[in-house]
Scaffold this motif. Structure first.
Motif, short mmCIF file in Angstrom:
data_model
loop_
_atom_site.label_atom_id
_atom_site.label_comp_id
_atom_site.label_asym_id
_atom_site.label_seq_id
_atom_site.Cartn_x
_atom_site.Cartn_y
_atom_site.Cartn_z
N ARG A 1 -19.13 25.38 -3.87
CA ARG A 1 -18.39 24.98 -4.88
C ARG A 1 -19.07 25.64 -6.27
NH1 ARG A 1 -19.13 20.15 -3.83
NH2 ARG A 1 -17.00 19.93 -3.15
N GLN A 2 -20.75 25.79 -6.12
CA GLN A 2 -21.03 26.46 -7.53
C GLN A 2 -20.70 27.79 -7.54
OE1 GLN A 2 -25.10 25.53 -7.90
NE2 GLN A 2 -25.38 27.65 -9.04
N PHE A 3 -20.68 28.29 -6.37
CA PHE A 3 -20.49 30.05 -6.17
C PHE A 3 -19.02 30.03 -6.79
CE2 PHE A 3 -18.28 33.43 -4.11
CZ PHE A 3 -19.02 34.60 -4.51
N MET A 4 -18.09 29.37 -6.38
CA MET A 4 -16.56 29.58 -6.82
C MET A 4 -16.52 29.51 -8.32
SD MET A 4 -15.30 30.89 -4.08
CE MET A 4 -13.71 30.76 -4.37
N GLN A 5 -17.15 28.30 -8.83
CA GLN A 5 -16.93 28.13 -10.39
C GLN A 5 -17.52 28.97 -11.05
OE1 GLN A 5 -18.56 24.08 -10.03
NE2 GLN A 5 -16.51 23.13 -9.90
N THR A 6 -18.62 29.52 -10.72
CA THR A 6 -19.44 30.29 -11.61
C THR A 6 -18.92 31.84 -11.45
OG1 THR A 6 -21.35 30.49 -9.69
CG2 THR A 6 -21.44 29.21 -11.74
N MET A 7 -18.43 32.27 -10.02
CA MET A 7 -17.80 33.59 -9.81
C MET A 7 -16.60 33.86 -10.39
SD MET A 7 -19.38 36.26 -8.20
CE MET A 7 -18.70 38.11 -8.23
N ARG B 1 -9.61 40.87 -25.31
CA ARG B 1 -8.41 41.44 -25.98
C ARG B 1 -7.48 40.12 -26.36
NH1 ARG B 1 -6.83 44.52 -22.17
NH2 ARG B 1 -7.86 46.19 -22.93
N TYR B 2 -7.58 39.29 -25.55
CA TYR B 2 -6.55 38.35 -25.52
C TYR B 2 -7.02 36.87 -25.83
CZ TYR B 2 -3.44 41.64 -23.47
OH TYR B 2 -2.68 42.75 -23.12
N ALA B 3 -8.81 36.52 -26.20
CA ALA B 3 -9.22 35.68 -26.29
C ALA B 3 -8.70 34.41 -24.94
CB ALA B 3 -8.96 34.75 -27.71
N ALA B 4 -9.03 35.19 -24.07
CA ALA B 4 -8.72 34.18 -22.74
C ALA B 4 -9.71 33.42 -22.09
CB ALA B 4 -8.07 35.17 -21.73
N ARG B 5 -9.73 32.85 -21.19
CA ARG B 5 -10.83 32.18 -20.54
C ARG B 5 -10.04 31.59 -19.11
NH1 ARG B 5 -9.06 28.00 -23.96
NH2 ARG B 5 -9.15 26.02 -22.97
N ASN B 6 -10.98 31.61 -17.89
CA ASN B 6 -10.43 31.30 -16.84
C ASN B 6 -11.40 29.87 -16.43
OD1 ASN B 6 -9.05 31.40 -14.35
ND2 ASN B 6 -10.50 32.47 -13.38
N VAL B 7 -10.57 28.87 -16.20
CA VAL B 7 -11.27 27.51 -15.57
C VAL B 7 -11.04 27.24 -14.28
CG1 VAL B 7 -11.56 24.99 -16.14
CG2 VAL B 7 -11.04 26.72 -18.03
N VAL B 8 -11.88 27.28 -13.66
CA VAL B 8 -11.79 26.90 -11.95
C VAL B 8 -11.95 25.52 -11.53
CG1 VAL B 8 -12.82 27.55 -9.62
CG2 VAL B 8 -12.59 29.30 -11.41
N THR B 9 -10.88 24.97 -10.62
CA THR B 9 -10.75 23.72 -10.26
C THR B 9 -10.93 23.99 -8.78
OG1 THR B 9 -9.44 22.88 -12.13
CG2 THR B 9 -9.54 21.43 -9.91
N ILE C 1 -9.15 27.01 -4.34
CA ILE C 1 -9.45 26.68 -5.79
C ILE C 1 -8.09 26.98 -6.47
CG2 ILE C 1 -11.83 27.28 -5.46
CD1 ILE C 1 -11.16 29.83 -6.95
N LYS C 2 -8.11 26.48 -7.60
CA LYS C 2 -7.28 26.86 -8.70
C LYS C 2 -7.51 27.48 -9.85
CE LYS C 2 -3.26 23.84 -7.37
NZ LYS C 2 -2.42 22.61 -7.76
N GLN C 3 -7.14 28.49 -10.21
CA GLN C 3 -7.38 29.07 -11.53
C GLN C 3 -6.66 28.89 -12.73
OE1 GLN C 3 -9.70 33.33 -10.58
NE2 GLN C 3 -7.52 33.04 -9.14
#
Length: 249
Positions: free
Chosen positions: A76-82, A124-132, A151-153
């Motif tokens: 879980r930690q790996f997927m959330q940080t990677m 470029r797009y002020a984007a971010r990716n949040v993992v669940t 997971i879902k991104q």
């Protein structure tokens, strides 16, 4: 005659007492030796946890100490940080995730990010990716230990959330030395993507529909010349996280 019998009796009594004393000493020696052996055995396994408030002695666990709970936390930690980051946390999160996976698998994921220009899209797009993390399954009943993760991104561009991107993978786990970078003492190997296509939840559908309705309203206002100056519009940007297409070698 009576004196001889008394002497013989006294001699037998002394002999029995001597034998009893010797046996008692042997039992004491054996018991002492066993206790000393156990003490040294435990002291050899004793470790100390050092913190800012001092040190605490504890007995270290054996080689079979890893539990499914610990394994699931590692994955879980790996997927959330990677996979979960933005332009500011990208490098720090990858530095935290890469020690949890063997070198070839980590390089493959990182090279995919580089080809997809993930960091550049964040900037470029002020984007971010949040993992669940939807679920982590681990089978530790036989070796090699194996499992899968789903997971879902959720990708945000500005204030707009794009449709969630599902991602799943299978993997193996091997034991390794515990360290500050990898406190679990487990390493992910044979990491490979697998198909995963869950349906959108009702909340996700409602959110996306509301965002689309707002976008259409802004477009109509812009066409009529009613859009206020400087009104933000959602940029048409590719997803920061590229979809996996190639299996692991």
């Amino acid at each position: 005659m009576d004196s001889a019998k008394d002497l013989s009796t006294s001699f037998s009594t002394m002999r029995n007492l001597a034998l009893g004393s010797v046996l008692a000493l042997l039992l004491v020696a054996l018991a002492s030796g066993f206790l000393v052996y156990r003490a040294y055995e435990n002291s050899g396994r004793r470790v100390y946890v050092v913190s800012q408030t001092g040190s605490v002695a504890a007995l270290s666990a054996g080689n079979d100490a890893h539990t499914p709970y610990e394994a699931r936390n590692l994955v879980r930690q790996f997927m959330q940080t990677m996979f979960g980051h933005d332009q500011y946390t990208y490098k720090a999160n990858l530095d935290a995730a890469l020690p949890l996976i063997e070198g070839r698998g980590g390089r493959r994921i990182y090279e995919g990010f580089t080809r997809g220009q993930v960091l550049q899209n964040y900037e470029r797009y002020a984007a971010r990716n949040v993992v669940t993390v939807d679920s982590v399954l681990v089978d530790m009943s036989k070796r090699p230990w194996s499992g899968s993760v789903y997971i879902k991104q959720r990708i945000f561009i500005g204030g707009q959330q794009k449709e969630p991107l599902p991602l799943a993978a299978k993997f193996n786990l091997v034991e390794t030395n515990r360290s500050d970078a990898n406190p679990y003492g487990l390493l992910i190997t044979n990491f490979d993507y697998i198909p995963y296509a869950p349906q959108l939840t009702r909340e996700e559908q409602e959110l996306l529909q509301a965002q689309e309705a707002d976008r259409q309203r802004r477009l109509q206002e812009a066409e009529r010349g009613l859009a206020p100056a400087g009104a933000p519009t959602a940029p048409a940007a590719p997803a920061p996280i590229p979809a996996p297409t190639t299996p692991a070698n």
